[in-house]
Design an enzyme around this catalytic site. Structure first.
Site, PDB file in Angstrom:
ATOM      1  N   ASP A 243       0.820  -1.206   0.000  1.00 43.77           N
ATOM      2  CA  ASP A 243       0.000   0.000   0.000  1.00 43.77           C
ATOM      3  C   ASP A 243       0.858   1.263   0.000  1.00 43.77           C
ATOM      4  OD1 ASP A 243      -2.463   1.154  -0.040  1.00 43.77           O
ATOM      5  OD2 ASP A 243      -3.094   0.386   1.911  1.00 43.77           O
TER       6      ASP A 243
ATOM      7  N   HIS B 161       2.975   3.648  -8.729  1.00 46.48           N
ATOM      8  CA  HIS B 161       2.813   2.221  -9.061  1.00 46.48           C
ATOM      9  C   HIS B 161       4.070   1.688  -9.732  1.00 46.48           C
ATOM     10  CE1 HIS B 161      -1.226   2.552  -7.788  1.00 46.48           C
ATOM     11  NE2 HIS B 161      -1.671   3.210  -8.837  1.00 46.48           N
TER      12      HIS B 161
ATOM     13  N   LEU C 233      11.626 -20.215  -4.688  1.00 45.54           N
ATOM     14  CA  LEU C 233      10.561 -19.361  -4.151  1.00 45.54           C
ATOM     15  C   LEU C 233       9.325 -19.368  -5.049  1.00 45.54           C
ATOM     16  CD1 LEU C 233       9.856 -16.918  -2.062  1.00 45.54           C
ATOM     17  CD2 LEU C 233      10.452 -15.461  -4.006  1.00 45.54           C
TER      18      LEU C 233
HETATM   19  C1  V0D Z   1       1.183  -1.695  -8.613  1.00 44.25           C
HETATM   20  C2  V0D Z   1       2.834  -2.125  -6.134  1.00 44.25           C
HETATM   21  C3  V0D Z   1       4.136  -6.314 -10.336  1.00 44.25           C
HETATM   22  C4  V0D Z   1       1.375  -2.401  -6.148  1.00 44.25           C
HETATM   23  C5  V0D Z   1       3.617  -2.972  -7.086  1.00 44.25           C
HETATM   24  C6  V0D Z   1      -1.946  -5.550 -12.311  1.00 44.25           C
HETATM   25  C7  V0D Z   1       0.547  -1.817  -7.276  1.00 44.25           C
HETATM   26  C8  V0D Z   1       3.456  -2.568  -8.525  1.00 44.25           C
HETATM   27  C9  V0D Z   1       3.031  -6.938 -10.893  1.00 44.25           C
HETATM   28  C10 V0D Z   1       2.974  -8.264 -11.506  1.00 44.25           C
HETATM   29  C11 V0D Z   1       1.672  -3.899  -9.682  1.00 44.25           C
HETATM   30  C12 V0D Z   1       1.801  -8.995 -11.519  1.00 44.25           C
HETATM   31  C13 V0D Z   1       1.758 -10.265 -12.075  1.00 44.25           C
HETATM   32  C14 V0D Z   1       2.884 -10.800 -12.623  1.00 44.25           C
HETATM   33  C15 V0D Z   1       4.065 -10.091 -12.628  1.00 44.25           C
HETATM   34  C16 V0D Z   1       4.113  -8.834 -12.067  1.00 44.25           C
HETATM   35  C17 V0D Z   1       1.977  -6.044 -10.693  1.00 44.25           C
HETATM   36  C18 V0D Z   1      -0.128  -5.116 -10.695  1.00 44.25           C
HETATM   37  C19 V0D Z   1       0.336  -4.009 -10.030  1.00 44.25           C
HETATM   38  C20 V0D Z   1      -1.588  -5.176 -10.999  1.00 44.25           C
HETATM   39  F1  V0D Z   1       2.851 -12.044 -13.165  1.00 44.25           F
HETATM   40  N1  V0D Z   1       3.808  -5.141  -9.836  1.00 44.25           N
HETATM   41  N2  V0D Z   1       2.491  -4.943 -10.044  1.00 44.25           N
HETATM   42  N3  V0D Z   1       0.683  -6.145 -11.019  1.00 44.25           N
HETATM   43  N4  V0D Z   1       2.104  -2.765  -9.011  1.00 44.25           N
END
Ligand code: V0D
Length: 259
Positions: A39, A56, A150
């Site tokens: 968050d 993000h 992991l």
């Molecule tokens: C935004 C902070 C990696 C939280 C981290 C679609 C919000 C960065 C992924 C990710 C997000 C998801 C699946 C995957 C590989 C990477 C990701 C989302 C948001 C939402 F197989 N960061 N990340 N997915 N944020």
């Protein structure tokens, strides 16, 4: 491996109290599964007068850093709450940007994850994800499915109550079709019908950014989990913070309500 843990032997005093050294953490009981509610990305951007998407994007780099550390520490699983079923209510432009992050993350880091023997998984309702997101995610799952290190478990379009409802529906269906008897329904059986069926329950939940709630995240699985909250915003979250959470976890007695 573990270079950064070996480099220094500093002790750090913190408000939470656990005085930790990196070697102490390594010799203590490691949590097997850590879950994180990441968050504060929007707030991090606001503070810098940047668009929320910049937060993000910065948060994505922290995902990489903490995954690497979790892998080096020998954790079995790291679950990251990346997108909740509630997040669809955000402005379309923000949702569209978020849905591009898995592709960017994997384009940048998948080779390293493969090299580190990390297995990517996703839990959540994948059907609602845009095709381009699903394609990238499915490819990562496929290309890492043989890895034995992991488990990097992303919660994408995930909500815990929906997960439980879906499990209950399947159980009811299997009972109706005589695949199981109602007498067999117990905690272990329900766990087997959840999206985390291959994972142990988390030992430690971390939530950043000062919010002290579960927000519909892994409600069943967190029943006995140690909860750890920090004011630090996710893009500012450092290896040191993760180690502090583990050090605090190691200090806590886990009594499971027993004596
Ligand atoms: C935004 C902070 C990696 C939280 C981290 C679609 C919000 C960065 C992924 C990710 C997000 C998801 C699946 C995957 C590989 C990477 C990701 C989302 C948001 C939402 F197989 N960061 N990340 N997915 N944020």
């Amino acid at each position: 491996m573990l270079n950064f843990l070996k480099r220094t032997k500093v002790s750090k005093k913190t408000a939470v109290g656990a005085d930790f050294s990196r070697s102490d953490i390594l010799s203590g009981t490691m949590p097997s599964h850590v879950a994180i509610i990441m968050d504060g990305n929007g707030r991090w951007a606001n503070k810098r007068a940047l668009p929320r998407i910049a937060g993000h994007h910065e948060g994505m780099k922290v995902v990489r850093k903490i995954t690497k550390l979790a892998s080096e520490l020998g954790l079995d699983a790291l679950t990251l709450y990346a997108f909740s079923t509630e997040n669809w209510k955000r402005p379309k432009i923000e949702v569209d940007f978020l849905m591009k992050l898995p592709e960017e993350f994997l384009a940048t880091y998948l080779p390293e994850l493969i090299q580190e023997n990390v297995r990517v998984r996703v839990m959540g309702d994948k059907d609602k994800l845009p095709g381009h997101t699903l394609t990238a995610v499915d490819r990562a799952i496929r290309e890492t499915s043989g890895n034995t290190g992991l488990i990097l478990n992303f919660a994408l379009n995930y909500g815990s109550r929906t997960e439980i409802i879906e499990a209950v529906k399947k159980i009811a269906d299997d009972a109706k079709n005589q695949k199981l008897h109602i007498e067999q329904i117990d905690e272990s059986l329900l766990s087997d019908y959840l999206m985390t069926n291959e994972l142990q329950d988390p030992d430690l939940l971390i939530r950043t950014s000062g919010e002290i709630r579960l927000s519909n995240f892994m409600l069943w699985q967190l029943a006995y989990t140690e909860l750890w909250f920090t004011e630090v915003l996710w893009p500012d979250f450092k290896e040191e913070d993760f180690l502090q959470a583990i050090a605090d976890f190691q200090q806590r007695g886990r009594r499971f309500g027993g004596v």
